[in-house]
Design a protein around this motif. Structure first.
Motif, short mmCIF file in Angstrom:
data_model
loop_
_atom_site.label_atom_id
_atom_site.label_comp_id
_atom_site.label_asym_id
_atom_site.label_seq_id
_atom_site.Cartn_x
_atom_site.Cartn_y
_atom_site.Cartn_z
N GLU A 83 15.58 46.58 20.29
CA GLU A 83 16.05 46.96 18.98
C GLU A 83 15.41 48.42 18.74
O GLU A 83 16.55 49.26 18.28
CB GLU A 83 15.38 45.93 17.72
CG GLU A 83 15.90 46.32 16.48
CD GLU A 83 15.28 47.58 15.53
OE1 GLU A 83 16.03 47.89 14.67
OE2 GLU A 83 14.22 47.72 16.06
N HIS A 110 18.04 51.50 19.42
CA HIS A 110 19.29 51.55 18.87
C HIS A 110 18.80 52.26 17.49
O HIS A 110 17.65 52.31 17.07
CB HIS A 110 19.76 50.13 18.13
CG HIS A 110 20.04 49.20 19.29
ND1 HIS A 110 21.31 49.79 20.22
CD2 HIS A 110 19.62 48.23 19.99
CE1 HIS A 110 21.48 48.62 21.22
NE2 HIS A 110 20.60 47.73 20.94
N ALA A 111 19.90 52.84 16.67
CA ALA A 111 19.62 53.30 15.41
C ALA A 111 19.08 52.12 14.28
O ALA A 111 19.52 51.18 14.55
CB ALA A 111 21.06 53.96 14.92
N PRO A 112 18.45 52.61 13.33
CA PRO A 112 17.90 51.70 12.05
C PRO A 112 19.03 51.00 11.76
O PRO A 112 20.23 51.36 11.54
CB PRO A 112 17.15 52.69 11.26
CG PRO A 112 16.64 53.81 12.00
CD PRO A 112 18.03 53.99 12.93
N HIS A 167 20.62 48.34 13.34
CA HIS A 167 21.64 47.80 14.15
C HIS A 167 21.86 46.58 13.99
O HIS A 167 23.15 46.18 14.06
CB HIS A 167 20.83 48.11 15.66
CG HIS A 167 21.92 47.77 16.75
ND1 HIS A 167 22.86 48.60 16.95
CD2 HIS A 167 21.54 46.63 17.41
CE1 HIS A 167 23.40 47.97 18.04
NE2 HIS A 167 22.78 46.99 18.37
N TRP A 184 12.39 44.51 10.87
CA TRP A 184 13.81 45.29 10.88
C TRP A 184 14.27 45.14 9.51
O TRP A 184 15.08 45.78 9.17
CB TRP A 184 14.65 44.40 11.60
CG TRP A 184 14.47 44.35 13.29
CD1 TRP A 184 13.54 45.12 13.78
CD2 TRP A 184 14.90 43.34 14.39
NE1 TRP A 184 13.15 44.57 15.22
CE2 TRP A 184 14.32 43.76 15.51
CE3 TRP A 184 15.94 42.44 14.17
CZ2 TRP A 184 14.58 43.08 16.67
CZ3 TRP A 184 16.51 41.87 15.36
CH2 TRP A 184 15.63 42.28 16.62
#
Length: 448
Positions: A123, A126-128, A130, A152
């Motif tokens: 995770e 990836h960009a926040p 995702h 997340w």
């Protein structure tokens, strides 16, 4: 269920909650956690079974509706690539956590930390934002989901599939009780998950009764069958299927499809067969057992074969390896009856698949099986696991051609109400409501 209507604007699909009038966006991308078994594993081998089918088939149907699905599972072979495609819009991420082979299911909790670390690393690339939501399957995945959800900032939906307290309450002879650590872990998930998804109302009641779950936090979403793959065969097709399996056309065929372990109770059918043969030694009846040792059955992988030999019916039992749906459909069609004698079953996909093929089912009246089987119309449910009762029930149906034919006609109609497309619709309904409630809670917390 929430009572949601799909609508929305360009670039953002939403649903409207009929009880609140609030628009709730559907997820763009979800993380599905299936730690202890891969959705790509062959059902009937090791720990692979209905859960694997559920995860894979629901993911594919969700992807058809525009939701990207990434499934995280533990790698079990060094040859597995880090990422595999499991259909358009569905990725399987094989996370290295512990040894590839030789790790028993009971030892899997020791590898939760490296699995969670692998999920978090994936995770982090990836960009926040995702993932919009996490859906975990089985208690070990739920434990991982609790950590990921917190880090997340997304909601956690959990499906237990089986529950320790329920399994221990109906423990089969020779089976091993589920450990207390599992029951405690399940309780933690029930207390912390944003939403629980179950297969039947009976499973909902078990969560409430055994784990004090709030009924308002539970959605009932029945699983389905692949109605494109599992269909009734023609008479010629059935004859061909029997020839391929080495069965005479006039032989009466009972089939058991599933993992060979005490929980699934295949011994009940072997003992029932022995009762039938003892009473009618010249009757031409055979049993097909399709599956491999699993769970506590791994301790005695030949126990069912030894039992058949001990009871004098080894020559009437054929043991077949697990097989993919394209081949399993022939087993369903070749059988006169499919038996599902489990001591515990959250739903029983085998019963549904058999009926989709037009084959009546005789099933134990436990768990979700009374929902999967329309008793008296598409098959019969049996109370208890007395082989003599099972023998009488099986013989009674085999002897009644008219009733069996009527059930064969009704079975696919009943199964048609349980499709994976319907399951995907139910899941999207649950996801949207969960996301809306989660965002509302976070907004309220921020405001205060």
């Amino acid at each position: 269920m929430h009572g949601l209507v799909v609508g929305g604007t360009i670039g953002q699909v939403t649903v409207t909650d009929l009880t609140t009038g609030v628009d709730a966006p559907l997820p763009r991308r979800i993380a599905v956690l299936s730690f202890h078994t891969s959705p790509l594993a062959q059902p009937g081998t090791g720990d692979a079974g209905g859960l694997n089918v559920y995860v894979l088939q629901s993911a594919r149907r969700l992807a058809r509706r525009g939701v990207e699905v990434e499934i995280f599972t533990r790698a079990t072979h060094s040859s597995q690539p880090p990422v595999e495609e499991a259909g358009d819009g569905v990725l399987v991420r094989n996370i290295v956590a512990g040894p590839f082979e030789g790790l028993r299911k009971e030892d899997l909790p020791t590898q939760l930390c490296p699995f969670v670390a692998g999920v978090m690393r994936a995770e982090a690339g990836h960009a926040p934002g995702h993932y919009d939501l996490i859906h975990s399957h089985y208690w070990l995945s739920g434990q991982a989901g609790l950590v990921a959800s917190e880090h997340w900032g997304v909601p956690l939906v959990h499906t237990a599939h089986t529950l320790a307290a329920v399994k221990n309450a109906v423990l089969a002879e020779g089976d091993t009780p589920e450990p207390e650590c599992r029951r405690i872990g399940e309780q933690q998930i029930v207390d912390a998950a944003d939403r629980l998804v179950v297969n039947t109302t009976g499973e909902r009641d078990e969560l409430v009764g055994y784990y004090d779950a709030d009924p308002a936090d539970i959605d009932v979403v029945p699983p389905g069958a692949d109605l494109e793959q599992y269909t009734p065969g023609t008479q010629r097709g059935t004859e061909r299927a029997r020839r391929a399996l080495g069965l005479a056309q006039r032989t009466e065929v009972i089939a058991f499809i599933g993992r060979i372990q005490p929980l699934k109770a295949p011994d009940v059918i072997v003992r029932a067969l022995a009762e039938i043969v003892r009473a009618q030694p010249h009757r031409d009846v055979r049993l097909l057992v399709v599956g491999g040792p699993s769970g506590s059955g791994l301790d005695r992988p030949r126990s069912l074969m030894d039992l058949a030999a001990e009871l004098g019916v080894a020559d009437r039992v054929s043991f077949l390896a697990p097989r993919p749906p394209s081949e399993l459909v022939d087993v369903y069609r070749a059988a006169d009856i499919v038996a599902v004698p489990s001591h515990s079953e959250s739903f029983g996909l085998v019963a549904l698949e058999a009926q989709a093929c037009g084959t009546p089912v005789v099933a134990a009246a436990v768990g979700g099986l009374p929902t999967a089987v329309d008793d008296g119309r598409t098959g019969l449910t049996v109370d208890g696991h007395d082989p003599r009762v099972w023998a009488r029930t099986l013989v009674g149906l085999l002897d009644d051609d008219e009733r069996r034919l009527s059930m064969s006609r009704a079975a696919p109609v009943h199964a048609s109400a349980f499709s994976w497309d319907s399951t995907a619709d139910g899941l999207l309904d649950s996801y949207a409501g969960t996301m809306a409630a989660y965002r509302a809670r976070r907004a309220e917390a921020t405001a205060s």
